[in-house]
Scaffold this motif. Structure first.
Motif, PDB file in Angstrom:
ATOM      1  N   ARG A   5     -10.242   8.456  -2.971  1.00  0.00           N
ATOM      2  CA  ARG A   5     -11.131   7.420  -3.510  1.00  0.00           C
ATOM      3  C   ARG A   5     -10.614   6.052  -3.077  1.00  0.00           C
ATOM      4  O   ARG A   5      -9.564   5.595  -3.528  1.00  0.00           O
ATOM      5  CB  ARG A   5     -11.161   7.521  -5.033  1.00  0.00           C
ATOM      6  CG  ARG A   5     -12.347   6.806  -5.668  1.00  0.00           C
ATOM      7  CD  ARG A   5     -12.245   6.884  -7.183  1.00  0.00           C
ATOM      8  NE  ARG A   5     -13.502   6.517  -7.818  1.00  0.00           N
ATOM      9  CZ  ARG A   5     -13.618   6.120  -9.071  1.00  0.00           C
ATOM     10  NH1 ARG A   5     -12.530   6.039  -9.826  1.00  0.00           N
ATOM     11  NH2 ARG A   5     -14.795   5.822  -9.576  1.00  0.00           N
ATOM     12  N   VAL A   6     -11.367   5.371  -2.206  1.00  0.00           N
ATOM     13  CA  VAL A   6     -10.944   4.067  -1.697  1.00  0.00           C
ATOM     14  C   VAL A   6     -12.148   3.132  -1.647  1.00  0.00           C
ATOM     15  O   VAL A   6     -13.299   3.573  -1.639  1.00  0.00           O
ATOM     16  CB  VAL A   6     -10.321   4.165  -0.291  1.00  0.00           C
ATOM     17  CG1 VAL A   6      -9.021   4.932  -0.335  1.00  0.00           C
ATOM     18  CG2 VAL A   6     -11.297   4.797   0.681  1.00  0.00           C
ATOM     19  N   ILE A  48      -4.375   2.771   5.851  1.00  0.00           N
ATOM     20  CA  ILE A  48      -3.595   1.554   6.087  1.00  0.00           C
ATOM     21  C   ILE A  48      -3.979   0.930   7.425  1.00  0.00           C
ATOM     22  O   ILE A  48      -4.186  -0.293   7.529  1.00  0.00           O
ATOM     23  CB  ILE A  48      -2.081   1.871   6.052  1.00  0.00           C
ATOM     24  CG1 ILE A  48      -1.654   2.279   4.644  1.00  0.00           C
ATOM     25  CG2 ILE A  48      -1.274   0.657   6.522  1.00  0.00           C
ATOM     26  CD1 ILE A  48      -0.199   2.711   4.547  1.00  0.00           C
ATOM     27  N   ILE A  49      -4.091   1.754   8.457  1.00  0.00           N
ATOM     28  CA  ILE A  49      -4.447   1.257   9.786  1.00  0.00           C
ATOM     29  C   ILE A  49      -5.841   0.644   9.764  1.00  0.00           C
ATOM     30  O   ILE A  49      -6.085  -0.411  10.348  1.00  0.00           O
ATOM     31  CB  ILE A  49      -4.357   2.397  10.812  1.00  0.00           C
ATOM     32  CG1 ILE A  49      -2.891   2.750  11.049  1.00  0.00           C
ATOM     33  CG2 ILE A  49      -5.017   2.009  12.128  1.00  0.00           C
ATOM     34  CD1 ILE A  49      -2.678   3.907  11.973  1.00  0.00           C
ATOM     35  N   ARG A  50      -6.772   1.316   9.096  1.00  0.00           N
ATOM     36  CA  ARG A  50      -8.130   0.772   8.995  1.00  0.00           C
ATOM     37  C   ARG A  50      -8.128  -0.558   8.238  1.00  0.00           C
ATOM     38  O   ARG A  50      -8.831  -1.497   8.604  1.00  0.00           O
ATOM     39  CB  ARG A  50      -9.028   1.781   8.295  1.00  0.00           C
ATOM     40  CG  ARG A  50     -10.451   1.307   8.105  1.00  0.00           C
ATOM     41  CD  ARG A  50     -11.322   2.411   7.533  1.00  0.00           C
ATOM     42  NE  ARG A  50     -12.621   1.897   7.137  1.00  0.00           N
ATOM     43  CZ  ARG A  50     -12.868   1.335   5.962  1.00  0.00           C
ATOM     44  NH1 ARG A  50     -11.900   1.230   5.075  1.00  0.00           N
ATOM     45  NH2 ARG A  50     -14.075   0.877   5.674  1.00  0.00           N
ATOM     46  N   ASN A  51      -7.313  -0.663   7.185  1.00  0.00           N
ATOM     47  CA  ASN A  51      -7.237  -1.920   6.439  1.00  0.00           C
ATOM     48  C   ASN A  51      -6.628  -3.033   7.280  1.00  0.00           C
ATOM     49  O   ASN A  51      -6.987  -4.207   7.129  1.00  0.00           O
ATOM     50  CB  ASN A  51      -6.421  -1.718   5.159  1.00  0.00           C
ATOM     51  CG  ASN A  51      -7.184  -0.938   4.098  1.00  0.00           C
ATOM     52  OD1 ASN A  51      -8.412  -0.886   4.129  1.00  0.00           O
ATOM     53  ND2 ASN A  51      -6.464  -0.324   3.170  1.00  0.00           N
ATOM     54  N   VAL A  52      -5.688  -2.685   8.165  1.00  0.00           N
ATOM     55  CA  VAL A  52      -5.128  -3.684   9.084  1.00  0.00           C
ATOM     56  C   VAL A  52      -6.227  -4.216   9.998  1.00  0.00           C
ATOM     57  O   VAL A  52      -6.342  -5.430  10.223  1.00  0.00           O
ATOM     58  CB  VAL A  52      -3.975  -3.074   9.911  1.00  0.00           C
ATOM     59  CG1 VAL A  52      -3.582  -4.022  11.046  1.00  0.00           C
ATOM     60  CG2 VAL A  52      -2.778  -2.790   9.026  1.00  0.00           C
ATOM     61  N   TYR A  53      -7.036  -3.297  10.552  1.00  0.00           N
ATOM     62  CA  TYR A  53      -8.146  -3.705  11.414  1.00  0.00           C
ATOM     63  C   TYR A  53      -9.088  -4.646  10.674  1.00  0.00           C
ATOM     64  O   TYR A  53      -9.463  -5.716  11.187  1.00  0.00           O
ATOM     65  CB  TYR A  53      -8.898  -2.466  11.898  1.00  0.00           C
ATOM     66  CG  TYR A  53     -10.309  -2.756  12.378  1.00  0.00           C
ATOM     67  CD1 TYR A  53     -10.530  -3.443  13.564  1.00  0.00           C
ATOM     68  CD2 TYR A  53     -11.408  -2.362  11.635  1.00  0.00           C
ATOM     69  CE1 TYR A  53     -11.813  -3.730  13.996  1.00  0.00           C
ATOM     70  CE2 TYR A  53     -12.696  -2.637  12.059  1.00  0.00           C
ATOM     71  CZ  TYR A  53     -12.895  -3.308  13.239  1.00  0.00           C
ATOM     72  OH  TYR A  53     -14.174  -3.589  13.658  1.00  0.00           O
ATOM     73  N   SER A  92       0.815  -1.216   0.000  1.00  0.00           N
ATOM     74  CA  SER A  92       0.000   0.000   0.000  1.00  0.00           C
ATOM     75  C   SER A  92       0.852   1.272   0.000  1.00  0.00           C
ATOM     76  O   SER A  92       1.895   1.354   0.654  1.00  0.00           O
ATOM     77  CB  SER A  92      -0.919   0.010   1.224  1.00  0.00           C
ATOM     78  OG  SER A  92      -1.691   1.191   1.251  1.00  0.00           O
ATOM     79  N   THR A  93       0.351   2.267  -0.743  1.00  0.00           N
ATOM     80  CA  THR A  93       0.943   3.609  -0.742  1.00  0.00           C
ATOM     81  C   THR A  93      -0.078   4.644  -0.282  1.00  0.00           C
ATOM     82  O   THR A  93       0.124   5.849  -0.494  1.00  0.00           O
ATOM     83  CB  THR A  93       1.432   3.976  -2.155  1.00  0.00           C
ATOM     84  OG1 THR A  93       0.332   3.896  -3.081  1.00  0.00           O
ATOM     85  CG2 THR A  93       2.543   3.038  -2.613  1.00  0.00           C
ATOM     86  N   GLU A  94      -1.158   4.172   0.335  1.00  0.00           N
ATOM     87  CA  GLU A  94      -2.214   5.072   0.787  1.00  0.00           C
ATOM     88  C   GLU A  94      -1.784   5.783   2.065  1.00  0.00           C
ATOM     89  O   GLU A  94      -0.743   5.480   2.656  1.00  0.00           O
ATOM     90  CB  GLU A  94      -3.512   4.285   1.022  1.00  0.00           C
ATOM     91  CG  GLU A  94      -4.096   3.682  -0.255  1.00  0.00           C
ATOM     92  CD  GLU A  94      -5.306   2.809   0.032  1.00  0.00           C
ATOM     93  OE1 GLU A  94      -5.407   2.289   1.166  1.00  0.00           O
ATOM     94  OE2 GLU A  94      -6.146   2.647  -0.861  1.00  0.00           O
ATOM     95  N   SER A  95      -2.629   6.686   2.512  1.00  0.00           N
ATOM     96  CA  SER A  95      -2.340   7.432   3.739  1.00  0.00           C
ATOM     97  C   SER A  95      -2.406   6.507   4.945  1.00  0.00           C
ATOM     98  O   SER A  95      -3.021   5.423   4.896  1.00  0.00           O
ATOM     99  CB  SER A  95      -3.322   8.588   3.902  1.00  0.00           C
ATOM    100  OG  SER A  95      -4.655   8.102   3.942  1.00  0.00           O
ATOM    101  N   LEU A  96      -1.783   6.933   6.049  1.00  0.00           N
ATOM    102  CA  LEU A  96      -1.654   6.091   7.238  1.00  0.00           C
ATOM    103  C   LEU A  96      -3.006   5.687   7.812  1.00  0.00           C
ATOM    104  O   LEU A  96      -3.174   4.545   8.257  1.00  0.00           O
ATOM    105  CB  LEU A  96      -0.848   6.837   8.311  1.00  0.00           C
ATOM    106  CG  LEU A  96      -0.550   6.069   9.597  1.00  0.00           C
ATOM    107  CD1 LEU A  96       0.255   4.809   9.304  1.00  0.00           C
ATOM    108  CD2 LEU A  96       0.187   6.964  10.586  1.00  0.00           C
ATOM    109  N   ASP A  97      -4.014   6.588   7.792  1.00  0.00           N
ATOM    110  CA  ASP A  97      -5.300   6.249   8.393  1.00  0.00           C
ATOM    111  C   ASP A  97      -5.982   5.111   7.650  1.00  0.00           C
ATOM    112  O   ASP A  97      -6.600   4.239   8.259  1.00  0.00           O
ATOM    113  CB  ASP A  97      -6.210   7.488   8.459  1.00  0.00           C
ATOM    114  CG  ASP A  97      -6.471   8.075   7.088  1.00  0.00           C
ATOM    115  OD1 ASP A  97      -5.560   8.027   6.250  1.00  0.00           O
ATOM    116  OD2 ASP A  97      -7.588   8.578   6.875  1.00  0.00           O
TER     117      ASP A  97
END
Length: 392
Positions: free
Chosen positions: A165-166, A77-82, A70-75
């Motif tokens: 856009r995600v 990435i963290i949400r995707n980890v959850y 991922s190259t998305e923003s940190l928020d």
């Protein structure tokens, strides 16, 4: 059908009338077993379980690849980890049910026989205890399903409040740019993920409800045993010894019931203990870096759902731990001084057995209770404080 379902006795939770019914319609389970049967995890063994499991396993694998690349923003990435950890937990539950389905079905049939035995009791106090437990189990099931539905809505609506856009949850799709404005890929995958979210909820929540119901029934057995022991003074002297022997046998049933429940779930409890800690820590950090009010509200909704599911499970496990202790107290509070020496020795044996509490175990070692939950929350908060200092 891999397992024949026989008619048993039903109970109306309003008037306690007995009538014929199917195993999956036992009122103490609410709609839990119906959902399990619909997805063919229990009592029905067909293609539906593979239709439910296969997409989730594939999506979960793509989630971890997406997080790595991922190259998305940190928020995000963290949400995707959850979400990846949550999907992993859902997949583990589904796989466990598929692998051990016959063991679960046998265990539920044992519970069914104990449940009917209590329903057929002539003791109005026992009838009241059964009714209270049934209603509590159904209430918890409905609340958990409601929170699961709210979380699904959060999955779908979260991207609307984002600055980029995600998709509702990250997926790695080789050779496909799902965010390209000139292509329909984004809309197609958005619809697919919106459909998959409630399917996952129907796999995740019923398992929690089923384990809670197992534990509530064990608590019910403890309370029945306490009632029987406190009622010894109402019996004739010649009937007391037989009643105590019945209580000892019932205590053995209860102990075997809890041991069988631990054999089915103890290792999954360890996985979920670790997953719960990871998800709650990630959500706390997401709350700090949320960019809009909408994102903050949805993260809080995630936290409430995952926390409430775990707290209910730990609370009922904690209640079982102490209710099993109260069996010895109930025996001591009987009029044991009026019994003959042999009866007193028999009662003493029951009290000695009750000194070892019944506990739902995590990883086959640690008792699941509120003290353990508090220790986990303390560790999560310490780790969260460290992350906040590092990332400012």
């Amino acid at each position: 059908m891999g397992c024949e379902i026989h008619n048993i006795v039903d109970i109306d939770t309003d008037n306690m009338e007995l009538k014929s019914m199917d195993t999956v319609e036992m009122p103490i389970f609410g709609s839990t077993l119906k959902l399990m049967k619909f997805w063919s995890y229990l009592f029905v063994h067909n293609w539906r379980r593979y239709v439910a499991m296969a997409p989730y396993i594939i999506i979960n694998c793509t989630q971890y690849v997406d997080i790595y690349l991922s190259t998305e923003s940190l928020d995000f990435i963290i949400r995707n980890v959850y979400l990846a950890v949550l999907f992993t937990n859902t997949v583990v539950r589904g796989v466990l049910l598929c692998v051990q389905r016959f063991s679960y079905e046998r265990f539920i049939n044992v519970l069914k026989s104990f449940y009917i035995e209590l329903l057929q009791s002539d003791d109005p106090t026992i009838n009241l205890l059964v009714e209270e437990t049934t209603r509590l189990s159904v209430f918890i099931s409905r609340i958990n399903l409601l929170m699961g539905c709210c979380t699904c809505i959060g999955f779908v609506t979260y991207p609307i409040f984002g600055s980029e856009r995600v998709l509702p949850y990250g997926m790695y799709l080789p050779t496909i740019d799902e965010y390209k404005y000139a292509s329909p890929y984004y809309e197609i995958f958005f619809v697919i993920q919106a459909i998959m979210a409630p399917m996952g909820c129907c796999m995740y929540i019923p398992y929690t409800n089923m384990v809670v119901t197992f534990t509530l029934f064990a608590i019910l057995m403890c309370r029945v045993l306490q009632h029987k022991l406190r009622s010894l003074e109402k019996l004739k002297i010649e009937q007391v010894r037989g009643e105590i022997i019945w209580c000892i046998k019932y205590q053995l049933k209860l102990s075997g019931f809890v041991d069988a429940m631990n054999a089915l779930n103890t290792h999954l409890h360890l996985v979920e203990f670790l997953c719960f800690g990871a998800m709650l820590c990630v959500l706390l950090f997401s709350l700090i870096i949320a960019q809009t009010i909408g994102q903050t509200v949805i993260v809080i909704a995630y936290m409430v759902m995952i926390f409430a599911n775990s707290v209910v499970l730990y609370y009922v496990a904690n209640e079982l731990y102490f209710q099993s202790f109260d069996i010895a107290i109930a025996a001591y509070e009987s009029n044991w001084m009026d019994f003959d020496v042999d009866t007193q020795k028999t009662l003493k044996f029951l009290i000695m057995r009750s000194q070892k509490p019944l506990a739902i175990l995590v990883g086959g070692t640690y008792p699941m209770n509120l003290k353990m939950l508090q220790s986990l929350l303390n560790a999560i908060y310490s780790f969260f404080t460290l992350l906040r200092r590092v990332y400012g």
